[in-house]
Write a protein that holds these residues in place. Structure first.
Motif, mmCIF file in Angstrom:
data_model
loop_
_atom_site.group_PDB
_atom_site.id
_atom_site.type_symbol
_atom_site.label_atom_id
_atom_site.label_comp_id
_atom_site.label_asym_id
_atom_site.label_seq_id
_atom_site.Cartn_x
_atom_site.Cartn_y
_atom_site.Cartn_z
ATOM 1 N N PRO A 8 0.816 -1.212 0.000
ATOM 2 C CA PRO A 8 0.000 0.000 0.000
ATOM 3 C C PRO A 8 0.849 1.262 0.000
ATOM 4 N N ALA A 9 1.974 1.237 0.731
ATOM 5 C CA ALA A 9 2.810 2.427 0.791
ATOM 6 C C ALA A 9 3.403 2.737 -0.574
ATOM 7 N N SER A 10 3.793 1.684 -1.315
ATOM 8 C CA SER A 10 4.413 1.927 -2.601
ATOM 9 C C SER A 10 3.466 2.591 -3.577
ATOM 10 N N ALA A 11 2.197 2.423 -3.344
ATOM 11 C CA ALA A 11 1.221 3.009 -4.257
ATOM 12 C C ALA A 11 1.147 4.523 -4.132
ATOM 13 N N VAL A 47 15.079 1.911 -2.055
ATOM 14 C CA VAL A 47 14.608 1.696 -0.689
ATOM 15 C C VAL A 47 14.348 3.056 -0.052
ATOM 16 N N LEU A 48 13.086 3.292 0.289
ATOM 17 C CA LEU A 48 12.711 4.555 0.919
ATOM 18 C C LEU A 48 12.580 4.351 2.422
ATOM 19 N N ALA A 58 9.254 1.642 2.036
ATOM 20 C CA ALA A 58 8.913 0.950 0.791
ATOM 21 C C ALA A 58 10.171 0.599 0.034
ATOM 22 N N GLU A 59 10.077 -0.446 -0.784
ATOM 23 C CA GLU A 59 11.152 -0.805 -1.695
ATOM 24 C C GLU A 59 10.545 -0.886 -3.093
ATOM 25 N N LEU A 60 10.878 0.089 -3.910
ATOM 26 C CA LEU A 60 10.260 0.250 -5.214
ATOM 27 C C LEU A 60 11.186 -0.290 -6.303
ATOM 28 N N ALA A 74 15.290 5.760 -12.452
ATOM 29 C CA ALA A 74 13.864 5.863 -12.141
ATOM 30 C C ALA A 74 13.555 7.292 -11.744
ATOM 31 N N THR A 75 12.373 7.725 -12.101
ATOM 32 C CA THR A 75 11.850 8.993 -11.610
ATOM 33 C C THR A 75 10.644 8.687 -10.727
ATOM 34 N N VAL A 76 10.695 9.214 -9.503
ATOM 35 C CA VAL A 76 9.617 8.975 -8.543
ATOM 36 C C VAL A 76 8.874 10.286 -8.335
#
Length: 686
Positions: A8-11, A47-48, A58-60, A74-76
């Protein structure tokens, strides 16, 4: 990877393919771009972590479409860098996952807490909105530099420093008025890259407590300032405080040089931690032996593979970062001989990194100084690849001045060569290729050089066997502290002799902080682990050694006032047409009759320069390094000028020197020099 409880956090964030340049974390409209190199990785995750406590949020996964060769990008979107820190995790093609790795390009490393706390590092994005205002770097001509080497924490940590924020960038900033009064115009800071001060395996024999890695020669990150040197511990505080220090130094006309450590890192050997480079591409970033273990050419466990293209880019980008983002004025490279080694570990005659640094447009304004040795036997003093830019710490100057002042056989001729800028080493490069020094952080202080025959390193926990074994020092008749007036008088003379010769020598002089007022480390010549009174500057010595401090200030002013002492071309003994005397002439007890014998302890030189727009500039220097009085007949000064006395270190009337322009007239044709004494005369009007 994204664990189930973090889905859920990654979303919250939208992650997409990013840009390959610049490497590191870069704010972009609406988010942050990440890019890093990882050879041998089949996948990677961003890794955030919570900025407050470091909890992984989160690990995206880096998107497959964002891979370019060995680069992951990556662009977040919607990522607040004030609330979240980050790291990288990679999955290797050979199998297995890495720990969370630091970004080699991280501009801030958090998680270290206050000085002395065991760090749990996280990568962060330092602010870039610092207001430089009308900052104007001083751009001091190379030949006019007077370098002052100091340690950010050690300079003001002692209570006697009397600053608001002891041991910090801010505390050092409070000492700028003192530096201006002293007359130095360039400060060289021991390492300010983030390092782990708790990384020291030795303990104090007296207390049993762990010693610190006080000096900081164990870089954790090449782009991040040392957070423990900031007076405040918030995100971005170290960056802002260091920039404020540089800005304030510039406003005072003082350049800032950083002592940088690119030859090894805090990851150590195969037993050390995997923090960043080792986990991303060990064979690119480090020299390895046939068994795949780190080559230890630095006596620290590992050796950076400086001329690998990936590593070369990393180092160049780091230097550009400090030169542009922090506006520093130059760099002193620790164990710079490592920068000349190829990917097989052998020294190169034409090392790509060293040339690239010299040719880089963003570094064109920077002073470049090499410590032209390493711990594996490479000594490139006088032969470091210069490309028209590099200077060197001249260790042969250090040894020559010490040997001469101790009256060692053959030392007079050797020091004469060093006095005129070491033309035997730097004939094609000019005198300013030589950075001259008597002492530096590594070794005895000047006061201890006059007070100890032997190192006294027992507090370091290494059975007293660490540090330089023989420093060509002399205790002047008693080992350590004494009340004997004769010994104290001789020590005072020797300290003044050394400083006077240093500041009268061609080349760039460097003074160790505290030497100007008799700072002592009680004979310890390797205080890298001494984060305490032994390693700190005790400002109380300013009172006890006020005469030495005044002498140093006046000798610095003398150098500023006399261009003949700051010539960038080596002077020779040829008389130019129409000139009354050569650029340098050598003398002895009689004018024009130098003593170059093996046992000579007398050196006298007249330095002269004709100038079109001003009267000739001329000084006479005579040094008696022997144990008996010597009388010299003075050479004639240039026509229309007379000799005036700047200093005689063996005479109570002249020992502390005279203010520039107020030197008394020398009324005799002869001068008697006491044992272990130096005389400097300046030519002026009646």
């Amino acid at each position: 990877m994204v664990t189930s409880d973090l889905l859920p956090a990654s979303a919250r964030w939208h992650i997409a393919a990013g840009r390959a340049w610049p490497l590191g974390a870069s704010p972009v409209p609406g988010g942050v771009n990440f890019a890093f190199h990882a050879n041998g990785a089949r996948a990677a995750w961003l890794v955030l972590m919570d900025a407050v406590d470091g909890t992984i949020v989160a690990e995206l996964p880096f998107p497959e479409g964002g891979r370019f060769g060995t680069l992951f990008t990556a662009t977040v979107r919607r990522l607040d860098t004030d609330r979240f820190h980050y790291g990288y995790r990679v999955a290797y093609t050979s199998g297995g996952l890495s720990p969370v790795l630091l970004d080699p390009y991280a501009t801030e490393l958090t998680g270290a807490g206050e000085w002395g706390q065991r760090p749990r590092y996280r990568s962060a994005v330092a602010p870039t909105d610092f207001d430089w205002g009308d900052d104007r770097p001083p751009r001091i001509p190379h030949g006019d530099l007077i370098i002052y080497e100091t340690h950010v924490r050690g300079y003001t940590r002692h209570a006697s420093a009397a600053v608001t924020s002891p041991g910090t960038y801010a505390g050092l900033r409070e000492k700028i008025p003192y530096l201006r009064e002293l007359g130095v115009n360039c400060v060289e800071l021991l390492p300010v890259f983030e390092f782990d001060e708790t990384d020291n395996t030795f303990v104090s024999p007296a207390t049993g407590k762990p010693l610190r890695n006080f000096w900081g020669y164990n870089s954790v990150g090449f782009f991040a300032p040392k957070a423990g040197y900031a007076s405040r511990t918030g995100q971005g505080d170290a960056s802002r405080e260091l920039k404020s220090l540089v800005k304030a130094m510039h406003a005072a006309g003082i350049a800032v040089i950083l002592d940088v450590v690119y030859n090894h890192t805090a990851e150590g050997d195969h037993r050390g931690p995997t923090l960043s480079l080792r986990g991303l591409d060990e064979s690119a970033y480090y020299l390895l032996d046939d068994a795949g273990r780190p080559l230890n050419l630095t006596a620290t466990g590992n050796t950076v593979n400086c001329n690998h293209p990936v590593t070369r880019t990393l180092i160049l980008d780091s230097l550009r970062h400090w030169a542009t983002e922090y506006r520093v004025d130059g760099f002193r490279f620790d164990m710079a001989a490592i920068l000349t080694r190829g990917t097989d570990g052998r020294p190169l005659s034409d090392p790509p990194l060293v040339e690239a640094i010299a040719r880089d447009p963003a570094l064109a304004h920077c002073v470049l100084i090499a410590e032209a040795t390493d711990a594996a036997g490479v000594h490139q003093i006088g032969s470091f690849p210069a490309y028209g830019r590099w200077s060197e710490w001249n260790m042969r100057y250090r040894d020559a001045i010490r040997r001469f002042l101790l009256g060692r056989p053959g030392s007079a001729g050797e020091f004469a060569t060093r006095l005129v800028g070491s033309p035997d080493l730097y004939r094609e490069r000019g005198a300013t290729a030589s950075v001259n020094y008597i002492t530096c952080h590594d070794g005895l202080t000047l006061a201890d050089w006059t007070s100890y025959d032997h190192r006294h390193n027992e507090p370091n926990g290494e059975d007293g066997k660490d540090g330089i074994p023989d420093e060509e020092s002399w205790n002047c008749g008693h080992e350590g502290p004494t009340d004997d007036p004769a010994v104290l008088r001789l020590r005072a003379q020797q300290a003044r002799n050394a400083l006077l010769l240093l500041l009268a020598s061609h080349g760039v002089p460097m003074i160790l902080a505290g030497d100007e007022f008799g700072r002592t480390q009680h004979g310890n010549n390797n205080t890298y682990g001494q984060d305490g009174p032994l390693g700190w500057v005790d400002w109380n010595h300013r009172v006890a050694h006020a005469g030495l401090l005044g002498f140093t200030r006046r000798a610095i002013a003398l150098r500023h006032a006399h261009p003949v002492l700051r010539r960038t071309v080596h002077p020779d003994s040829r008389v130019a047409p129409g000139a009354p005397c050569p650029p340098v002439s050598w003398h002895g007890e009689e004018p024009w009759e130098p003593d170059w014998s093996e046992g000579s302890t007398l050196l006298a030189a007249m330095l002269h320069e004709d100038r079109d727009d001003a009267p000739a500039d001329c000084v006479y220097l005579a040094v008696n390094a022997g144990g008996s009085e010597r009388t010299v007949r003075l050479p004639e000064p240039p026509p229309g000028l007379r000799w005036h006395v700047f200093a005689d270190t063996g005479s109570p009337a002249h020992q502390d020197g005279h203010e520039v322009g107020e030197e008394p007239l020398c009324g005799d044709t002869h001068w008697t020099l006491g044992a272990h004494a130096s005389l400097l005369l300046v030519a002026g009007g009646v």
